[in-house]
Design a protein around this motif. Structure first.
Motif, PDB file in Angstrom:
ATOM      1  N   GLU A  30       0.715  -1.160  -0.027  1.00 37.15           N
ATOM      2  CA  GLU A  30      -0.194   0.072   0.075  1.00 37.15           C
ATOM      3  C   GLU A  30       0.758   1.246   0.091  1.00 37.15           C
ATOM      4  OE1 GLU A  30      -2.319  -0.711   3.284  1.00 37.15           O
ATOM      5  OE2 GLU A  30      -3.744  -1.821   2.343  1.00 37.15           O
ATOM      6  N   TRP A  31       2.127   1.220   0.365  1.00 35.67           N
ATOM      7  CA  TRP A  31       3.144   2.362   0.190  1.00 35.67           C
ATOM      8  C   TRP A  31       3.040   2.633  -1.303  1.00 35.67           C
ATOM      9  CZ3 TRP A  31       6.743   5.750   2.400  1.00 35.67           C
ATOM     10  CH2 TRP A  31       6.858   5.723   3.884  1.00 35.67           C
ATOM     11  N   ASN A  32       3.340   4.079  -1.210  1.00 38.88           N
ATOM     12  CA  ASN A  32       3.206   4.677  -2.821  1.00 38.88           C
ATOM     13  C   ASN A  32       2.055   3.943  -3.733  1.00 38.88           C
ATOM     14  OD1 ASN A  32       5.602   6.251  -2.107  1.00 38.88           O
ATOM     15  ND2 ASN A  32       6.811   4.349  -1.937  1.00 38.88           N
ATOM     16  N   CYS A  89       6.686  -0.428  -4.131  1.00 36.90           N
ATOM     17  CA  CYS A  89       7.512   0.340  -4.834  1.00 36.90           C
ATOM     18  C   CYS A  89       8.373   1.269  -3.632  1.00 36.90           C
ATOM     19  CB  CYS A  89       6.604   1.380  -5.465  1.00 36.90           C
ATOM     20  SG  CYS A  89       7.465   3.145  -6.016  1.00 36.90           S
ATOM     21  N   VAL A  90       9.524   1.032  -3.675  1.00 33.26           N
ATOM     22  CA  VAL A  90      10.372   1.695  -2.527  1.00 33.26           C
ATOM     23  C   VAL A  90      10.833   2.916  -3.407  1.00 33.26           C
ATOM     24  CG1 VAL A  90      12.157   1.257  -0.892  1.00 33.26           C
ATOM     25  CG2 VAL A  90      10.484  -0.662  -1.668  1.00 33.26           C
ATOM     26  N   ILE A  91      10.890   4.107  -2.587  1.00 31.16           N
ATOM     27  CA  ILE A  91      11.671   5.227  -3.126  1.00 31.16           C
ATOM     28  C   ILE A  91      12.467   5.749  -1.979  1.00 31.16           C
ATOM     29  CG2 ILE A  91      10.918   7.622  -3.796  1.00 31.16           C
ATOM     30  CD1 ILE A  91       8.430   6.613  -4.707  1.00 31.16           C
ATOM     31  N   GLN A  92      13.673   5.927  -2.350  1.00 33.05           N
ATOM     32  CA  GLN A  92      14.699   6.733  -1.488  1.00 33.05           C
ATOM     33  C   GLN A  92      14.287   7.904  -0.880  1.00 33.05           C
ATOM     34  OE1 GLN A  92      18.239   5.596  -0.917  1.00 33.05           O
ATOM     35  NE2 GLN A  92      17.477   6.811   0.539  1.00 33.05           N
ATOM     36  N   GLY A  93      14.462   7.813   0.583  1.00 32.99           N
ATOM     37  CA  GLY A  93      14.274   9.124   1.301  1.00 32.99           C
ATOM     38  C   GLY A  93      15.363   9.475   1.840  1.00 32.99           C
ATOM     39  N   GLU A  94      15.467  10.146   3.136  1.00 31.20           N
ATOM     40  CA  GLU A  94      16.668  10.957   3.426  1.00 31.20           C
ATOM     41  C   GLU A  94      17.996  10.049   3.763  1.00 31.20           C
ATOM     42  OE1 GLU A  94      14.577  15.228   4.532  1.00 31.20           O
ATOM     43  OE2 GLU A  94      15.207  13.769   6.002  1.00 31.20           O
ATOM     44  N   THR A  95      17.248   8.709   4.346  1.00 31.93           N
ATOM     45  CA  THR A  95      18.285   7.866   5.153  1.00 31.93           C
ATOM     46  C   THR A  95      18.585   6.684   4.518  1.00 31.93           C
ATOM     47  OG1 THR A  95      16.551   6.657   6.396  1.00 31.93           O
ATOM     48  CG2 THR A  95      17.172   8.844   7.219  1.00 31.93           C
ATOM     49  N   ARG A  96      19.263   5.664   5.076  1.00 34.30           N
ATOM     50  CA  ARG A  96      19.640   4.332   4.593  1.00 34.30           C
ATOM     51  C   ARG A  96      18.440   3.388   4.808  1.00 34.30           C
ATOM     52  NH1 ARG A  96      23.766   1.913   6.807  1.00 34.30           N
ATOM     53  NH2 ARG A  96      23.508   2.865   9.041  1.00 34.30           N
ATOM     54  N   HIS A  97      17.289   3.941   5.222  1.00 36.06           N
ATOM     55  CA  HIS A  97      16.212   2.833   5.389  1.00 36.06           C
ATOM     56  C   HIS A  97      15.911   2.219   3.934  1.00 36.06           C
ATOM     57  CE1 HIS A  97      11.882   2.114   6.825  1.00 36.06           C
ATOM     58  NE2 HIS A  97      12.616   1.451   7.471  1.00 36.06           N
ATOM     59  N   PHE A  98      15.905   3.116   2.936  1.00 34.29           N
ATOM     60  CA  PHE A  98      15.852   2.258   1.769  1.00 34.29           C
ATOM     61  C   PHE A  98      16.628   1.181   1.519  1.00 34.29           C
ATOM     62  CE2 PHE A  98      14.906   2.965  -2.987  1.00 34.29           C
ATOM     63  CZ  PHE A  98      16.076   2.398  -3.475  1.00 34.29           C
ATOM     64  N   ASP A  99      17.820   1.337   1.836  1.00 36.69           N
ATOM     65  CA  ASP A  99      18.644   0.288   1.692  1.00 36.69           C
ATOM     66  C   ASP A  99      18.365  -1.231   2.219  1.00 36.69           C
ATOM     67  OD1 ASP A  99      21.480   2.491   1.792  1.00 36.69           O
ATOM     68  OD2 ASP A  99      20.266   2.089  -0.036  1.00 36.69           O
ATOM     69  N   PHE A 100      17.908  -0.870   3.601  1.00 35.55           N
ATOM     70  CA  PHE A 100      17.627  -2.154   4.429  1.00 35.55           C
ATOM     71  C   PHE A 100      16.083  -2.486   3.804  1.00 35.55           C
ATOM     72  CE2 PHE A 100      20.849  -1.728   7.335  1.00 35.55           C
ATOM     73  CZ  PHE A 100      21.142  -0.545   7.603  1.00 35.55           C
ATOM     74  N   ILE A 101      15.340  -1.852   3.629  1.00 34.24           N
ATOM     75  CA  ILE A 101      14.159  -2.509   2.945  1.00 34.24           C
ATOM     76  C   ILE A 101      14.210  -3.190   1.515  1.00 34.24           C
ATOM     77  CG2 ILE A 101      11.699  -1.873   2.117  1.00 34.24           C
ATOM     78  CD1 ILE A 101      11.504   0.392   3.920  1.00 34.24           C
ATOM     79  N   CYS A 102      14.998  -2.595   0.631  1.00 32.43           N
ATOM     80  CA  CYS A 102      15.173  -3.267  -0.486  1.00 32.43           C
ATOM     81  C   CYS A 102      15.781  -4.536  -0.424  1.00 32.43           C
ATOM     82  CB  CYS A 102      15.938  -2.196  -1.475  1.00 32.43           C
ATOM     83  SG  CYS A 102      15.297  -0.810  -1.821  1.00 32.43           S
TER      84      CYS A 102
HETATM   85  C1  LIG Z   1      12.480   3.918   1.725  1.00 35.75           C
HETATM   86  C2  LIG Z   1      11.793   4.473   3.010  1.00 35.75           C
HETATM   87  O1  LIG Z   1      11.683   3.833   4.166  1.00 35.75           O
HETATM   88  C3  LIG Z   1      11.899   6.113   3.079  1.00 35.75           C
HETATM   89  O2  LIG Z   1      11.020   6.366   2.149  1.00 35.75           O
HETATM   90  C4  LIG Z   1      11.928   6.525   4.302  1.00 35.75           C
HETATM   91  O3  LIG Z   1      12.154   8.076   4.319  1.00 35.75           O
HETATM   92  P1  LIG Z   1      13.369   8.291   5.137  1.00 35.75           P
HETATM   93  O4  LIG Z   1      14.740   7.723   4.857  1.00 35.75           O
HETATM   94  O5  LIG Z   1      13.448   9.938   4.612  1.00 35.75           O
HETATM   95  O6  LIG Z   1      12.879   8.137   6.639  1.00 35.75           O
END
Ligand SMILES: CC(=O)[C@@H](O)COP(=O)(O)O
Ligand SMILES: Nc1c(NC[C@H](O)[C@H](O)[C@H](O)CO)[nH]c(=O)[nH]c1=O
Length: 158
Positions: A30-32, A89-102
């Motif tokens: 449901e994200w994005n 759909c995983v879209i890069q944010g400001e942190t490395r969270h993107f990398d961990f999810i992908c």
């Molecule tokens: C991929 C995410 O989880 C990301 O959209 C979250 O954003 P942020 O890295 O700015 O907290």
């Protein structure tokens, strides 16, 4: 080869087997959701256009792409499900969270494939921004949902 050089919706219908009796689960994040709903439409229509019975397509939603793995596991465990298509759909944010999810989703979905020896398709966009995602969800680079559905069909004919 980049999606800009190979449209995600270009595929050959050669060697497509009869899938009228095959049962598909489509697990949708449901994200994005503007993007993932477009991916779902592409996957659903591609299955139908290649002979799937609409009564044999089950949709399940999960909150985010990280949950696709568990959703895929639950569906692949169903004896009558022949293939699972995961859409996210995983879209890069400001942190490395993107990398961990992908990484978690890619590894997790791979594991479900092997655990159940069933096609569990990685139909997850992992993009720098929303424009790249929309371009790959029915935009100029085609629809990754189409690609995911064709991949499921071809794996069933392995
Ligand atoms: C991929 C995410 O989880 C990301 O959209 C979250 O954003 P942020 O890295 O700015 O907290
Ligand atoms: N930022 C994105 C997320 N984040 C949520 C995670 O997928 C997960 O639901 C959460 O960490 C709780 O376990 N999910 C996406 O699908 N796309 C994103 O861009």
């Amino acid at each position: 080869m980049a999606s800009s050089q190979k449209n995600l919706s270009d595929y050959s219908s050669k060697n497509i087997q009869d899938i009228s009796n095959k049962k598909f689960a489509i697990v949708v994040s449901e994200w994005n959701d503007e993007v993932t709903e477009a991916l779902y439409s592409g996957a659903y229509e591609t299955l139908i256009n290649n002979g799937a019975d609409r009564n044999n397509i089950i949709r399940k939603n999960v909150p985010g792409s990280f949950e696709l793995t568990l959703g895929a596991h639950w569906m692949a465990a169903e004896e009558d499900i022949d293939a699972v298509i995961c859409l996210g759909c995983v879209i890069q944010g400001e942190t490395r969270h993107f990398d961990f999810i992908c990484d978690a989703v890619a590894q997790g979905i791979t594991h479900v494939n092997l655990k159940f020896a069933k096609p569990v398709i990685f139909g997850v966009l992992t993009t720098d921004n929303q424009k790249q995602a929309l371009d790959r969800a029915g935009g100029k680079h085609g629809n990754k949902g189409d690609e995911a559905a064709i991949t499921a069909i071809k794996m069933l004919g392995f």
